[in-house]
Design an enzyme around this catalytic site. Structure first.
Site, short mmCIF file in Angstrom:
data_model
loop_
_atom_site.label_atom_id
_atom_site.label_comp_id
_atom_site.label_asym_id
_atom_site.label_seq_id
_atom_site.Cartn_x
_atom_site.Cartn_y
_atom_site.Cartn_z
N LYS A 51 0.48 -1.71 0.01
CA LYS A 51 -0.42 0.19 -0.05
C LYS A 51 0.51 1.12 0.14
O LYS A 51 0.06 2.49 -0.75
CB LYS A 51 -1.27 0.09 1.00
CG LYS A 51 -0.67 0.05 2.26
CD LYS A 51 -1.83 1.17 3.20
CE LYS A 51 -1.51 1.15 4.98
NZ LYS A 51 -2.63 1.48 5.68
N ASP A 52 1.72 1.28 -0.10
CA ASP A 52 3.13 2.15 0.31
C ASP A 52 3.66 2.81 -1.02
O ASP A 52 4.29 3.56 -0.99
CB ASP A 52 4.20 1.91 1.50
CG ASP A 52 3.31 1.87 2.75
OD1 ASP A 52 2.54 2.64 3.06
OD2 ASP A 52 4.25 1.63 4.41
N ARG A 92 -8.59 8.68 4.62
CA ARG A 92 -9.54 7.69 4.64
C ARG A 92 -10.33 7.05 5.11
O ARG A 92 -11.48 7.28 4.64
CB ARG A 92 -8.23 6.50 3.37
CG ARG A 92 -9.30 5.12 3.02
CD ARG A 92 -8.12 4.16 2.49
NE ARG A 92 -7.24 4.05 3.54
CZ ARG A 92 -7.23 2.56 4.35
NH1 ARG A 92 -8.60 2.17 4.92
NH2 ARG A 92 -6.51 2.74 5.78
N ARG A 93 -9.51 7.04 6.56
CA ARG A 93 -10.52 6.33 7.14
C ARG A 93 -10.66 7.60 7.97
O ARG A 93 -12.13 7.10 8.61
CB ARG A 93 -9.17 6.27 8.74
CG ARG A 93 -8.07 4.36 8.12
CD ARG A 93 -6.85 4.33 9.01
NE ARG A 93 -6.59 3.01 8.32
CZ ARG A 93 -5.29 2.69 8.93
NH1 ARG A 93 -4.17 3.68 9.04
NH2 ARG A 93 -4.85 1.64 8.48
N ARG A 96 1.66 10.25 13.70
CA ARG A 96 2.64 9.61 13.11
C ARG A 96 3.88 8.86 13.74
O ARG A 96 3.66 8.48 15.18
CB ARG A 96 3.13 10.70 12.36
CG ARG A 96 2.32 11.64 11.14
CD ARG A 96 2.19 11.13 9.96
NE ARG A 96 3.45 9.92 9.39
CZ ARG A 96 4.36 10.99 8.64
NH1 ARG A 96 4.63 12.00 8.56
NH2 ARG A 96 4.91 9.71 8.11
N ARG A 113 3.83 4.71 17.89
CA ARG A 113 2.18 4.70 17.81
C ARG A 113 1.74 4.84 19.15
O ARG A 113 0.68 5.45 19.74
CB ARG A 113 1.58 4.96 16.59
CG ARG A 113 1.94 5.99 15.62
CD ARG A 113 0.76 4.86 14.49
NE ARG A 113 1.14 5.85 13.14
CZ ARG A 113 1.03 5.55 12.22
NH1 ARG A 113 -0.25 6.03 11.86
NH2 ARG A 113 1.13 6.31 11.59
N CYS A 145 -2.14 9.01 -1.54
CA CYS A 145 -2.69 9.32 -0.23
C CYS A 145 -2.78 10.41 0.51
O CYS A 145 -3.64 10.48 1.96
CB CYS A 145 -1.65 8.55 1.01
SG CYS A 145 -0.11 9.56 0.80
C1 DPM Z 1 -0.67 4.40 3.70
C2 DPM Z 1 -1.45 5.16 4.95
C3 DPM Z 1 -1.18 4.18 6.27
C4 DPM Z 1 0.15 4.02 5.83
C5 DPM Z 1 -3.05 5.74 3.96
C6 DPM Z 1 -3.92 4.60 4.51
C7 DPM Z 1 -1.71 4.96 7.68
C8 DPM Z 1 -1.31 5.93 7.85
C9 DPM Z 1 -1.97 6.55 8.76
C10 DPM Z 1 -0.49 4.55 2.60
N1 DPM Z 1 0.52 3.54 4.42
O1 DPM Z 1 -3.92 3.35 4.70
O2 DPM Z 1 -5.28 5.36 3.90
O3 DPM Z 1 -2.49 5.74 9.34
O4 DPM Z 1 -1.69 7.03 9.73
C11 DPM Z 1 1.46 1.82 6.47
C12 DPM Z 1 1.00 1.27 7.50
C13 DPM Z 1 1.74 -0.29 7.28
C14 DPM Z 1 2.14 -0.44 5.66
C15 DPM Z 1 0.58 1.71 9.28
C16 DPM Z 1 -0.50 1.50 9.19
C17 DPM Z 1 1.12 -1.73 7.48
C18 DPM Z 1 -0.13 -2.42 7.18
C19 DPM Z 1 -0.32 -3.09 5.32
C20 DPM Z 1 1.61 3.23 6.50
N2 DPM Z 1 2.06 0.99 5.77
O5 DPM Z 1 -1.41 1.79 8.08
O6 DPM Z 1 -1.22 1.12 10.21
O7 DPM Z 1 1.13 -4.16 4.81
O8 DPM Z 1 -0.76 -2.34 4.98
#
Ligand code: DPM
Length: 387
Positions: A92-93, A143-144, A161, A167, A255
């Site tokens: 997702k990143d 998104r959330r 962050r 966190r 994002c």
């Molecule tokens: C991206 C988002 C977030 C990450 C945006 C989204 C969450 C940011 C936040 C694109 N990357 O999800 O809408 O809530 O502050 C990220 C996490 C993981 C990969 C952590 C998470 C782990 C889980 C996975 C940060 N990137 O989302 O809690 O493998 O999907």
């Protein structure tokens, strides 16, 4: 022995894997390394870690940093320069358009893709529905925040962050947040399943594109690494995430705008639900669509694929199509882009444009040491409720 392009001689049996250095990133990298080691016991692996911009800029919400390759750029540079042979990312990143010459060589089996609620220890039995009014929920995902604001208008959303360890510490050691929303996948991989008090299904909060899957990036012309990665690819996760990435790419999401999906593979049927929201959640466009996956049986189509394959490898939104599944990958891609076009035709475009403009208006100058700016997710909501 082979040259790595830097003039250095490298042991051909040694594979160098690039990774971010957080505990979660390393755990994910070990999963990929172990899977490769199992199939190829003769190979040796070295893990090379580095910090990315997303790890360094911690005072600003993700959506406001305004760069797509936040968690990937430094690692991609190392890949291009031949310092590493592959890089493990949370899919997702990884942006849906990769730098020229790089591809996602494989996508791993998806962990639970849902978001999860981690409660402050003072609310052990609460859910989002039972938390006191005006409780503050920590997330920097627009998104959330958009989806949950719509569903739980009495909650407040604030940016948080840092890596998962940071966190959780911020949640537990202060009273700033009543709960955090995190991807279940990350929490489960950290071994913290007992901290999850609620899983959010698609009625509450649809997940991010690619959430829960790992993507391994490599050089497009590195056939030996591509072969290795093909051996650990997960076929149905690859199909589902290609559909999701095509949806995102057609919307030109990223994002900074609330875009979410929910995907199901049942036998040979691929279902995709996708949506876009305004930052405050007041506007929504959601729809779903499905396709019956089938490899082509006409010899003409097969010939077309053979001809394409001979020229170069086939990719969809950066992800390499798996051999023998080329037609299905294409169908998955079309499913995602068509669903996005349906939503665009119904007004998703203006929702996305407004969300991006609001985010851009809050973009910090290029200075990582700036204090956090005002909370966009709540300020956006206020301007709507007062109009
Ligand atoms: C991206 C988002 C977030 C990450 C945006 C989204 C969450 C940011 C936040 C694109 N990357 O999800 O809408 O809530 O502050 C990220 C996490 C993981 C990969 C952590 C998470 C782990 C889980 C996975 C940060 N990137 O989302 O809690 O493998 O999907």
């Amino acid at each position: 022995m082979a040259s790595n392009g830097n003039g250095c001689v490298k042991d051909a049996n040694l594979i160098r894997i690039g990774s971010r250095e957080s505990e979660l990133a390393l755990k994910q990298t070990y999963m990929v390394r172990d899977a490769l080691q199992k199939v190829h016991p003769q190979l040796k692996f070295e893990i090379i870690t580095m910090k990315t911009k997303g790890d360094k800029i911690l005072s600003v919400a993700l959506s406001k940093i305004g760069s797509k390759s936040l968690f990937t750029k430094e690692l991609e540079l190392a890949l291009e320069e031949g310092q590493v042979d592959m890089v493990v990312h949370s899919l997702k990143d990884l942006p849906t358009t990769l730098p020229e010459g790089l591809v996602v060589g494989c996508v791993s089996e998806r962990e639970d893709p849902r978001d999860a609620v981690i409660m402050h220890p003072s609310h052990p039995t609460a859910t989002l529905a039972t938390l006191p009014k005006a409780s503050v929920i920590g997330t920097s995902s627009v998104r959330r925040a958009a989806q949950l604001k719509r569903k739980y208008p009495d909650l407040r959303f604030e940016s948080v962050r840092g890596n998962l360890n940071t966190r959780l510490r911020k949640l537990d050691t202060a009273d700033d947040y009543a709960a955090l929303i995190l991807a279940a996948a990350g929490v489960l991989r950290m071994g913290w399943s007992d901290r999850i008090s609620q899983y959010l299904d698609d009625d509450d909060c649809m997940h991010a594109v690619g959430q829960g899957a790992l993507g391994v990036e490599c050089r497009e012309d590195d056939t030996s690494i591509l072969d290795l990665l093909a051996g650990i690819a997960h076929h149905t996760t690859t199909l589902a995430t290609i559909a999701e990435r095509a949806f995102m790419r057609t919307l030109e999401g990223g994002c900074s705008a609330p875009v979410a999906v929910h995907t199901k593979v049942t036998g040979d049927i691929l279902d995709l639900k996708g949506g876009v929201w305004s930052l405050d959640g007041s506007e929504e466009q959601v729809d779903s669509s499905s396709v019956t996956l089938k490899e082509s049986d006409t010899s003409q189509e097969n010939e077309e694929h053979q001809a394409k394959k001979a020229k170069s490898i086939i990719t969809h939104c950066g992800v390499v199509a798996l051999r023998g599944w080329e037609r299905r990958m294409e169908q998955a891609h079309t499913l995602g882009s068509s669903l996005a076009n349906t939503l665009l035709g119904r007004g998703a475009e203006s929702i996305l444009r407004a969300a991006k403009a609001q985010n851009d208006a809050h973009l910090p100058p290029n200075n990582p040491n700036l204090p956090p700016s005002t909370n966009l997710m709540n300020s956006a909501a206020q301007s709507v409720s007062s109009s």
